[in-house]
Design a protein around this motif. Sequence first.
Motif, short mmCIF file in Angstrom:
data_model
loop_
_atom_site.label_atom_id
_atom_site.label_comp_id
_atom_site.label_asym_id
_atom_site.label_seq_id
_atom_site.Cartn_x
_atom_site.Cartn_y
_atom_site.Cartn_z
N ASP A 1 -17.86 -47.68 -12.89
CA ASP A 1 -17.69 -46.24 -12.70
C ASP A 1 -18.93 -45.57 -12.08
OD1 ASP A 1 -19.31 -46.50 -14.97
OD2 ASP A 1 -18.47 -44.71 -15.91
N GLN A 2 -19.96 -46.31 -11.81
CA GLN A 2 -21.18 -45.75 -11.22
C GLN A 2 -21.12 -45.83 -9.69
OE1 GLN A 2 -23.83 -48.23 -13.81
NE2 GLN A 2 -24.91 -46.27 -14.06
N THR A 3 -20.06 -45.26 -9.13
CA THR A 3 -19.82 -45.40 -7.69
C THR A 3 -20.89 -44.72 -6.84
OG1 THR A 3 -18.28 -43.55 -7.79
CG2 THR A 3 -17.33 -45.75 -7.89
N TRP A 4 -21.39 -43.57 -7.26
CA TRP A 4 -22.43 -42.89 -6.48
C TRP A 4 -23.72 -43.68 -6.47
CZ3 TRP A 4 -21.41 -39.68 -2.87
CH2 TRP A 4 -20.29 -38.86 -2.95
N ASN A 5 -24.07 -44.28 -7.61
CA ASN A 5 -25.26 -45.12 -7.67
C ASN A 5 -25.11 -46.33 -6.75
OD1 ASN A 5 -26.72 -43.57 -9.46
ND2 ASN A 5 -26.08 -44.71 -11.26
N VAL A 6 -23.93 -46.95 -6.80
CA VAL A 6 -23.69 -48.12 -5.96
C VAL A 6 -23.72 -47.73 -4.48
CG1 VAL A 6 -22.02 -49.91 -5.34
CG2 VAL A 6 -22.40 -49.36 -7.74
N ALA A 7 -23.08 -46.61 -4.14
CA ALA A 7 -23.08 -46.16 -2.74
C ALA A 7 -24.50 -45.86 -2.26
CB ALA A 7 -22.19 -44.94 -2.59
N SER A 8 -25.28 -45.17 -3.09
CA SER A 8 -26.65 -44.84 -2.68
C SER A 8 -27.50 -46.10 -2.53
CB SER A 8 -27.29 -43.86 -3.67
OG SER A 8 -27.41 -44.44 -4.94
N LEU B 1 -29.66 -55.82 -5.10
CA LEU B 1 -28.51 -56.68 -5.45
C LEU B 1 -28.42 -56.91 -6.96
CD1 LEU B 1 -28.59 -59.28 -2.55
CD2 LEU B 1 -26.92 -57.44 -2.90
N VAL B 2 -29.56 -57.12 -7.59
CA VAL B 2 -29.58 -57.30 -9.04
C VAL B 2 -29.17 -56.01 -9.74
CG1 VAL B 2 -31.09 -57.72 -11.04
CG2 VAL B 2 -31.27 -59.18 -9.02
N ALA B 3 -29.69 -54.87 -9.27
CA ALA B 3 -29.35 -53.58 -9.88
C ALA B 3 -27.85 -53.30 -9.76
CB ALA B 3 -30.14 -52.46 -9.22
N VAL B 4 -27.27 -53.56 -8.60
CA VAL B 4 -25.83 -53.33 -8.41
C VAL B 4 -25.04 -54.24 -9.34
CG1 VAL B 4 -23.91 -53.59 -6.78
CG2 VAL B 4 -26.00 -52.40 -6.08
N SER B 5 -25.47 -55.47 -9.50
CA SER B 5 -24.73 -56.41 -10.37
C SER B 5 -24.72 -55.95 -11.83
CB SER B 5 -25.33 -57.82 -10.27
OG SER B 5 -26.55 -57.90 -10.97
N LYS B 6 -25.72 -55.17 -12.24
CA LYS B 6 -25.81 -54.68 -13.62
C LYS B 6 -25.14 -53.33 -13.83
CE LYS B 6 -30.05 -57.22 -14.54
NZ LYS B 6 -29.62 -58.11 -15.59
N MET B 7 -24.68 -52.70 -12.74
CA MET B 7 -24.08 -51.38 -12.86
C MET B 7 -22.63 -51.47 -13.33
SD MET B 7 -25.52 -49.27 -9.67
CE MET B 7 -27.17 -48.66 -9.74
N ARG B 8 -22.23 -50.40 -14.00
CA ARG B 8 -20.83 -50.29 -14.40
C ARG B 8 -19.98 -49.96 -13.18
NH1 ARG B 8 -23.41 -46.53 -17.55
NH2 ARG B 8 -22.17 -44.91 -16.55
N PRO C 1 -14.83 -53.25 -7.66
CA PRO C 1 -15.03 -52.07 -6.80
C PRO C 1 -16.47 -51.88 -6.35
CG PRO C 1 -13.66 -51.51 -8.69
CD PRO C 1 -14.13 -52.92 -8.89
N LYS C 2 -17.43 -52.15 -7.22
CA LYS C 2 -18.83 -51.93 -6.84
C LYS C 2 -19.25 -52.86 -5.70
CE LYS C 2 -20.71 -54.67 -10.65
NZ LYS C 2 -21.48 -54.59 -11.88
N TYR C 3 -18.71 -54.07 -5.68
CA TYR C 3 -19.05 -55.00 -4.60
C TYR C 3 -18.32 -54.63 -3.31
CZ TYR C 3 -21.30 -57.65 -8.26
OH TYR C 3 -22.11 -58.02 -9.30
N SER C 4 -17.13 -54.04 -3.46
CA SER C 4 -16.40 -53.56 -2.28
C SER C 4 -17.16 -52.41 -1.63
CB SER C 4 -15.00 -53.09 -2.66
OG SER C 4 -14.24 -54.16 -3.14
N ILE C 5 -17.70 -51.51 -2.47
CA ILE C 5 -18.50 -50.39 -1.95
C ILE C 5 -19.74 -50.93 -1.25
CG2 ILE C 5 -19.91 -48.39 -2.60
CD1 ILE C 5 -17.86 -47.94 -4.90
#
Length: 168
Positions: free
Chosen positions: A89-96, A80-87, A3-7
């Motif tokens: 469920d951290q959709t707002w962080n990924v979106a931002s 890109l590195v930060a997103v790869s390390k995110m959970r 999901p985080k990569y889809s976002i």
Amino acid sequence: MKPKYSILAAVSALVLVLDQWSKLYIDKSMTLHSSYPVIEGFFNITYLRNKGAAFGILASSSYRLPFFLLVSSIAVIVILVAVSKMRDDQTWNVASLSLIFSGALGNMIDRVRLGEVIDFLDVHWKGHHWPAFNIADSAICVGVFILAVDMLLEERREKKNPPTPDAH
């Protein structure tokens, strides 16, 4: 795809398409420095080009282009590195971070293509103009705002529900 990569892909694609399309449209349909009022006394579409960063910083520097391309490249990689390390469920962080990522990429495309950035959103009030900006700049600002709010909310959540120590 996680999901985080889809976002990341969806937000980045949307912002990049809107940003690049709007800049191409402005470049083809307006002459440099021309302006059209949208909301009289508050908002215009004004075609400008910015060789510098926000507020024209470093616009006259001879090393501005390599510097901005390097900073943008580092930002893109770090995000890109930060997103790869995110959970997941951290959709707002990924979106931002996706907004910041796509904004940095949008302005980087302009710098590679033109050596400068096309700006056209002109907000003003009683003769005081905010520096003109574009969709990429807006995405970066909105992304930073959402990230800051989410970090504050996360801090509050952690204070209300502190992690429990492992029982051994």
